[in-house]
Scaffold this motif. Structure first.
Motif, mmCIF file in Angstrom:
data_model
loop_
_atom_site.group_PDB
_atom_site.id
_atom_site.type_symbol
_atom_site.label_atom_id
_atom_site.label_comp_id
_atom_site.label_asym_id
_atom_site.label_seq_id
_atom_site.Cartn_x
_atom_site.Cartn_y
_atom_site.Cartn_z
ATOM 1 N N ASN A 138 0.803 -1.220 0.000
ATOM 2 C CA ASN A 138 0.000 0.000 0.000
ATOM 3 C C ASN A 138 0.837 1.273 0.000
ATOM 4 N N ILE A 139 2.153 1.139 0.216
ATOM 5 C CA ILE A 139 3.025 2.311 0.345
ATOM 6 C C ILE A 139 4.006 2.437 -0.814
ATOM 7 N N GLN A 140 4.472 1.313 -1.324
ATOM 8 C CA GLN A 140 5.562 1.305 -2.310
ATOM 9 C C GLN A 140 5.234 2.129 -3.549
ATOM 10 N N THR B 164 6.687 5.455 -8.557
ATOM 11 C CA THR B 164 7.711 4.571 -7.985
ATOM 12 C C THR B 164 9.095 5.169 -8.219
ATOM 13 N N GLY B 165 10.012 4.777 -7.368
ATOM 14 C CA GLY B 165 11.427 5.100 -7.567
ATOM 15 C C GLY B 165 11.893 6.442 -7.056
ATOM 16 N N GLY B 166 11.001 7.282 -6.546
ATOM 17 C CA GLY B 166 11.434 8.588 -6.066
ATOM 18 C C GLY B 166 11.990 8.530 -4.655
ATOM 19 N N ILE C 226 8.551 18.271 -20.076
ATOM 20 C CA ILE C 226 9.472 17.604 -21.013
ATOM 21 C C ILE C 226 10.528 16.739 -20.314
ATOM 22 N N PRO C 227 11.240 17.236 -19.286
ATOM 23 C CA PRO C 227 12.285 16.400 -18.690
ATOM 24 C C PRO C 227 11.796 15.330 -17.717
ATOM 25 N N LEU C 228 10.499 15.269 -17.445
ATOM 26 C CA LEU C 228 9.983 14.304 -16.479
ATOM 27 C C LEU C 228 10.193 12.882 -16.980
ATOM 28 N N SER C 229 10.355 11.961 -16.043
ATOM 29 C CA SER C 229 10.545 10.561 -16.403
ATOM 30 C C SER C 229 9.231 9.959 -16.910
ATOM 31 N N GLU C 230 9.358 8.876 -17.656
ATOM 32 C CA GLU C 230 8.174 8.162 -18.141
ATOM 33 C C GLU C 230 7.606 7.329 -16.987
ATOM 34 N N GLY C 231 6.480 6.709 -17.247
ATOM 35 C CA GLY C 231 5.896 5.839 -16.229
ATOM 36 C C GLY C 231 4.758 6.495 -15.474
ATOM 37 N N ALA C 232 4.090 5.706 -14.650
ATOM 38 C CA ALA C 232 2.933 6.177 -13.892
ATOM 39 C C ALA C 232 3.328 7.314 -12.957
ATOM 40 N N CYS C 233 2.396 8.270 -12.800
ATOM 41 C CA CYS C 233 2.706 9.442 -11.991
ATOM 42 C C CYS C 233 1.433 10.003 -11.358
ATOM 43 N N ILE C 234 1.637 10.934 -10.443
ATOM 44 C CA ILE C 234 0.534 11.626 -9.780
ATOM 45 C C ILE C 234 0.671 13.113 -10.075
#
Length: 384
Positions: A103-105, A152-154, A170-178
């Protein structure tokens, strides 16, 4: 179970500075330890009874490591949850549990969890990838400015950005985000909650965090927070509610915002010892690392009160320096009243990498704060 001076083994996933400081406490009580970390140069390697190099996200590595210990914990969230679940099913005690970590990861799941449990948090929306985020901006469903977070990963300021224009995406990483609403706030606060399997719960005093404007890292942690007592009580009550919702065992660091209207909003949590609790090593009756050991071994929890005011200063790598580390002027800060440096054992520095911290204790918090500024001005973490 007899934990002390026996063959009982506590396993720790992750061998960084948090694990190293936990090992201070296991050494104090002569509790046998085994540590897994991907780096052969991990800070924990010199203090664990057994050190193993291996990938924390690899199922077989984590599972086989966990089979050899009696209780398993972690000092970093990036571990293989499926392996933890299998170990739990086979009778290994894992604290915090795999369910808590699940629930946290992922920060998207974490934010949804707050919403489902009526825990106050800033308004948000989860996006499956950067393209999905851009489409929401084009459709004007999302308005500037907002806070972007990688799901994830931050860590340590990575994976978080304030987005003010389309170019900032533009410089943001790919992948799921909020995408979170940018909330005006007075203070960033944190409360550490300790819970053992028997259900005993204690909270540490509310701390105030001051952040570096560029690196988005904590520069100072101040305990007690310089806030009204009613706000402090509210923060501790909300942190306890968060702990109850997660049903965690061990430590849970709850980071919060104090809004302009003195409301408390939960930002995010960490199910482990935390940077916001380092002051406790010198300032508290029971430091957070001893408390973690007490909690996961179902021992009585220690007194969380402070003996005197405490401030923590992070030691991070100076800009423009990469390579073998040098702590310039460390002898000068050692001469200051109430100052204790903690060096993590990382041989290579780079800009903004956490290399250590310094605690400053004093009966007068304002004096401690002045000494903390002097420490910050004096010591430099540079390369050869």
């Amino acid at each position: 179970m007899n934990y002390f001076s026996t063959n009982f083994t506590l396993g720790i996933l992750g061998g960084g500075q948090l694990g190293k400081m936990m090992l201070y406490e296991t050494r104090k009580w002569d509790i046998r330890t085994s540590v897994l970390d991907p780096s052969a140069e991990a800070p924990c390697r010199i203090a664990a009874d057994h050190f193993q190099q291996g990938d924390l996200m690899d199922f077989e590595t984590v599972y086989n490591f966990g089979k050899k210990v009696d209780v398993l914990t972690f000092e970093i969230e990036g571990v293989n949850i499926e392996a933890l679940e299998k170990l739990e099913n086979e009778g290994i005690k894992v604290y915090p549990s795999a369910a808590t970590l699940r629930n946290i990861q992922d920060k998207g799941i974490q934010k949804q969890f707050y919403k489902e449990h009526q825990i106050p948090t800033s308004p948000f929306k989860v996006y499956k990838d950067k393209n999905d985020l851009n489409e929401a901006i084009v459709r004007k469903e999302l308005h500037f400015p907002f806070v972007w977070k990688s799901c994830t990963g931050g860590y340590d300021g990575k994976g978080v950005s304030i987005i003010r224009t389309a170019e900032d995406v533009i410089p943001l990483s790919e992948g799921a985000c909020i995408a979170e609403k940018l909330i005006p706030f007075k203070n960033e606060l944190a409360v550490i909650v300790a819970r053992n399997p028997s259900g005993e719960v204690k909270t540490y005093p509310v701390v105030e965090m001051e952040f570096h404007p560029e690196a988005n890292q904590v520069e100072y942690v101040i305990c007690p927070a310089r806030i009204d007592e009613t706000v402090a009580q509210k923060a501790r009550a909300i942190a306890t509610k968060v702990s109850e919702a997660f049903k965690h065992v061990g430590l849970l660091a709850v980071e919060m915002f104090q809004t302009e209207d003195d409301e408390i909003l939960v930002n995010e949590v960490a199910p482990r010892p935390h940077n916001s609790g380092h002051y406790s090593i010198e300032a508290s009756y029971t430091n957070q690392f001893e408390q973690q050991i007490r909690a996961i071994l179902d021992l009585p929890l220690g007194n969380t009160d402070s003996k005197l005011g405490g401030i923590m200063v992070n030691l991070v790598g100076a800009e423009g320096h990469t390579g073998a580390v040098v702590y310039k002027n460390i002898e000068k800060i050692l001469a200051m009243e109430g100052v204790t440096p903690h060096i993590y054992g990382k041989k290579e520095t780079r800009p903004f990498r956490k290399m250590g911290h310094v605690t400053i204790v004093n009966k007068d918090l304002s004096i401690a704060r002045k000494i903390a500024e002097e420490v910050k001005r004096t010591i430099e973490v540079i390369s050869r």
